[in-house]
Scaffold this active site. Structure first.
Site, PDB file in Angstrom:
ATOM      1  N   GLU A 276       2.048  -3.985   4.040  1.00 36.75           N
ATOM      2  CA  GLU A 276       1.025  -3.787   5.064  1.00 36.75           C
ATOM      3  C   GLU A 276       0.409  -5.129   5.420  1.00 36.75           C
ATOM      4  O   GLU A 276       0.074  -5.924   4.536  1.00 36.75           O
ATOM      5  CB  GLU A 276      -0.045  -2.812   4.575  1.00 36.75           C
ATOM      6  CG  GLU A 276      -1.135  -2.563   5.614  1.00 36.75           C
ATOM      7  CD  GLU A 276      -1.925  -1.277   5.371  1.00 36.75           C
ATOM      8  OE1 GLU A 276      -1.474  -0.444   4.555  1.00 36.75           O
ATOM      9  OE2 GLU A 276      -2.984  -1.118   5.994  1.00 36.75           O
TER      10      GLU A 276
ATOM     11  N   ASP B 288       0.851  -1.179   0.000  1.00 41.67           N
ATOM     12  CA  ASP B 288       0.000   0.000   0.000  1.00 41.67           C
ATOM     13  C   ASP B 288       0.893   1.237   0.000  1.00 41.67           C
ATOM     14  O   ASP B 288       1.635   1.466   0.953  1.00 41.67           O
ATOM     15  CB  ASP B 288      -0.897  -0.007   1.245  1.00 41.67           C
ATOM     16  CG  ASP B 288      -1.999   1.035   1.160  1.00 41.67           C
ATOM     17  OD1 ASP B 288      -2.081   1.729   0.135  1.00 41.67           O
ATOM     18  OD2 ASP B 288      -2.784   1.153   2.118  1.00 41.67           O
TER      19      ASP B 288
END
Lengths: 77, 495
Positions: free
Chosen positions: B76, B71
């Site tokens: 993430e 991301d």
């Protein structure tokens, strides 16, 4: 024992299943059960002896002093 | 914990330790994703567009029901839905370990460190640790309703903050406006960088609003985006992005547990009143910057309290109404009370339990031993190293190795959580679906419809938080995060 208040979350079977699943799992594997209260008087200072402090300092001295300059991150969320 | 589903989303920083220009954080992130999903088959990669910035192959869902993806250039990890704080802690740590495992298996561990923090000291970039709390659709998502949460969120940093050297000039300062006597003007910044050698939290310098719905600009204390990822008639998801990533296990449990209890106080009409703040964004920042660590603040009423006083008022209300509610609640109440009490005696009393205090204590020992000034770049490097998730290197892990940071889970539990979903939420069904998919023969999953001209345009599977679908099968809806959908998923995979 986990208490659950009445709330419509599907069948009674599902509710019972969820409770069974929660009872089965050890919630604190290190021996302090949830609900265990800490002593009334907390530690005033970390009880860190010299050998321990020396170990921590040794680990800190290994860190590249310039590594923060290499850390180049994009802004995220 | 009673009536709550929790989740954590962590954006990691990647520190490239060598001078090889081809090793960019973004390139490493994609290598990790490729290794995790293609080589290890530890989940199933997305084959559909989840959004304009999430094309196929950008990430996927894992065997443990969580999600790993890239991301905005950051790796993430989003935890699976957890009904227990201990589950949440364990699954959050499993994300750290999954990435570290990949680096070691790729032979990159000597060249790359994974840093679980929220700021780049040099560029001023920030990235988040987002908290998710499932609440009822009836939760008062109004300015007045959510306003009751603000004094708690602004002051909880005294035990949830991760701490950092220095401060950041907000890159989005142009939108920092404040309303004073009817005039809107740029927000003043009370602090100069030279005044702030160390602050207790990493995110306040980047929070510019009290309520807002976006997450990349104009970051707010409370994010108001209405995206429940569940039945929208029954649920909402409170999404908070103002908190720091925590290394300390007790801080993680307290951050999520105390916030969950304050949400319950709001839901049931027991939240303390009279704690409103005229400018909560400025108070958030001033408390983090306070070098005296007295944390005094002025309420709208003119009354002056400390952040610890405010936390004690919330604790007292929660203890009055919820003591005995369940074991986790009692644990949270006892440790919340203890950390407030111990912080009144000085930060050294919470070393190992509160991240900013642990970091400050380590830096103080180092400064004394090496005779370095606060401005020495070595200290920024040590600040980062506190957040290194590698157990052999990270300074938080050094504290645990020396027995100075209490543990609330075992490494064995974390190992299990890397590939097994929670057993009492809908993550269980998702994990089972992913396990089924990873066992299917490649290259073509569910070939019957793929032979049909229309089927070639349909990916073999689509996985999302609240729905999933195998090609040729109906959509499988998981609208209630509290349900496991165990039998339904068994029938879906083996019709």
């Amino acid at each position: 024992m986990i208490q659950r208040r009445s709330r419509d979350r599907g069948s009674a079977w599902e509710t019972n299943l969820a409770e069974w699943e929660r009872r089965e799992r050890p919630v604190d594997p290190l021996g302090k059960p949830p609900g265990h209260r800490e002593p009334e008087t907390g530690p005033a200072r970390p009880d860190i002896n010299s050998p321990s402090k020396d170990n921590l300092l040794k680990r800190m001295r290994k860190v590249d002093p310039k590594q923060a300059e290499r850390y180049r991150q994009r802004t995220g969320e | 914990m009673y009536n709550r589903i929790f989740g954590l989303e962590t954006e990691y920083g990647l520190l490239i330790k060598s001078d090889q220009p081809e090793l960019s954080p973004s390139w490493i992130a994609h290598r990790v994703i490729d290794h995790l999903f293609t080589a290890k088959k530890h989940g199933v990669i997305d084959l559909h567009y989840r959004g304009y910035d999430e094309p196929p192959g950008n990430g996927g869902f894992l065997l443990n029901g969580g999600r790993m993806y890239v991301d905005m250039g950051h790796l993430e990890f989003a935890s699976p839905e957890c009904h227990s704080l201990w589950d949440l802690l364990t699954f959050d740590r499993s994300g750290d370990c999954l990435i570290q495992d990949c680096l070691e298996e790729l032979g990159l561990a000597d060249q790359v460190s994974i840093i679980k923090n929220n700021v780049d000291h040099e560029t001023g970039a920030t990235f988040g640790c987002h908290e998710n709390y499932l609440v009822s659709r009836e939760f008062p998502f109004t300015q007045r309703g959510l306003g009751q949460l603000i004094p708690f969120l602004v002051t909880r940093q005294v035990f949830t903050g991760a701490g950092r050297i220095g401060m950041s000039r907000n890159l989005e300062g142009w939108i920092e406006l404040e309303d004073i006597e009817g005039l809107v003007r740029p927000r003043s910044n009370n602090a100069r960088p030279s005044d702030i050698v160390f602050q207790i939290s990493q995110r306040p310098d980047f929070i510019v609003n009290d309520f807002f719905e976006w997450v990349q600009h104009n970051r707010a204390i409370v994010n108001t985006r209405d995206e429940p990822l569940a039945d929208p008639n029954r649920f909402r998801r409170l999404h908070l992005l103002m908190g720091d990533s925590n290394m300390a296990e007790e801080a993680t449990l307290l951050k999520m547990g105390t916030t969950g209890l304050v949400l319950q106080l709001i839901e049931e009409g027991h939240v303390p009143q009279g704690l409103d703040l005229d400018d909560p964004v400025q108070v958030l920042r001033d408390l983090s910057h306070d070098q005296s660590r007295q944390w005094f603040m002025t309420l709208s009423t003119g009354k002056v309290l400390s952040a610890l006083d405010v936390q004690e008022i919330f604790w007292a209300a929660a203890a009055k109404h919820y003591a005995g509610q369940d074991d986790e609640t009692d644990w949270v109440l006892a440790h919340w009370e203890a950390v407030i009490r111990d912080l009144r005696g000085g930060y050294e009393a919470v070393v190992g339990r509160v991240d900013w205090a642990s970091k400050l204590w380590l830096l103080a020992q180092f400064r004394e031993a090496e005779q370095v000034e606060w401005g020495d770049p070595w200290l920024k490097s040590l600040d980062l190293e506190y957040h290194n998730v590698n157990q052999q290197e990270g300074l938080y892990h050094a504290l645990t190795d020396e027995g100075h940071a209490p543990r609330f889970m075992t490494d064995e539990a974390v190992t299990l959580a890397k590939s097994v979903p929670p057993r009492n939420t809908r993550a269980f069904a998702r994990g089972e679906a992913i396990r089924y998919l990873t066992m299917q023969a490649e290259p073509r999953l569910f070939p019957s419809l793929a032979d049909h001209p229309a089927g070639r345009r349909v990916p073999p599977y689509v996985i999302n938080w609240s729905v999933l679908q195998f090609r040729g099968s109906p959509v499988f809806v998981m609208a209630d995060p509290f349900r496991t959908y165990m039998n339904e998923m068994k029938s879906y995979c083996h019709p």
